[in-house]
Design a protein around this motif. Structure first.
Motif, PDB file in Angstrom:
ATOM      1  N   ARG A  55       0.834  -1.204   0.000  1.00 21.62           N
ATOM      2  CA  ARG A  55       0.000   0.000   0.000  1.00 21.62           C
ATOM      3  C   ARG A  55       0.864   1.248   0.000  1.00 21.62           C
ATOM      4  O   ARG A  55       1.903   1.300   0.656  1.00 21.62           O
ATOM      5  N   ALA A  56       0.412   2.268  -0.699  1.00 22.77           N
ATOM      6  CA  ALA A  56       1.103   3.558  -0.671  1.00 22.77           C
ATOM      7  C   ALA A  56       0.700   4.263   0.614  1.00 22.77           C
ATOM      8  O   ALA A  56      -0.478   4.414   0.903  1.00 22.77           O
ATOM      9  N   ARG A  57       1.681   4.651   1.390  1.00 25.37           N
ATOM     10  CA  ARG A  57       1.391   5.334   2.646  1.00 25.37           C
ATOM     11  C   ARG A  57       1.339   6.835   2.401  1.00 25.37           C
ATOM     12  O   ARG A  57       2.185   7.386   1.702  1.00 25.37           O
ATOM     13  N   PRO A  58       0.374   7.506   3.001  1.00 24.30           N
ATOM     14  CA  PRO A  58       0.328   8.968   2.841  1.00 24.30           C
ATOM     15  C   PRO A  58       1.508   9.603   3.571  1.00 24.30           C
ATOM     16  O   PRO A  58       2.017   9.048   4.545  1.00 24.30           O
TER      17      PRO A  58
END
Length: 73
Positions: A55-58
């Motif tokens: 997942r792309a982390r903010p």
């Protein structure tokens, strides 16, 4: 020689077992089916999950005060 029961003896024993312990026998069957389903589903879910990209982390909000930029002369 090993004592082997005939088919009629096995059926009679099974009838007695079902009459004597119907709830326990049903519980054993349900748990066995649940274990078989879990054994079939878990590897498929695990394979799907392990191929998924991370997942792309903010970006984290910065809590520190901004560092001063070097003054140009």
């Amino acid at each position: 020689m090993l004592p082997i029961a005939s088919g009629a003896e096995v059926r009679a024993y099974l009838r007695r077992l079902i009459k004597a312990h119907p709830r326990m026998l049903a519980l054993v069957v349900v748990l066995h089916v649940g274990a078989a389903v879990a054994g079939l589903v878990t590897p498929a879910c695990w394979a799907t999950w392990s191929r998924r990209p991370p997942r792309a982390r903010p970006p984290r909000p910065s809590t520190a005060s901004p560092s001063p930029s070097p003054a140009s002369s």
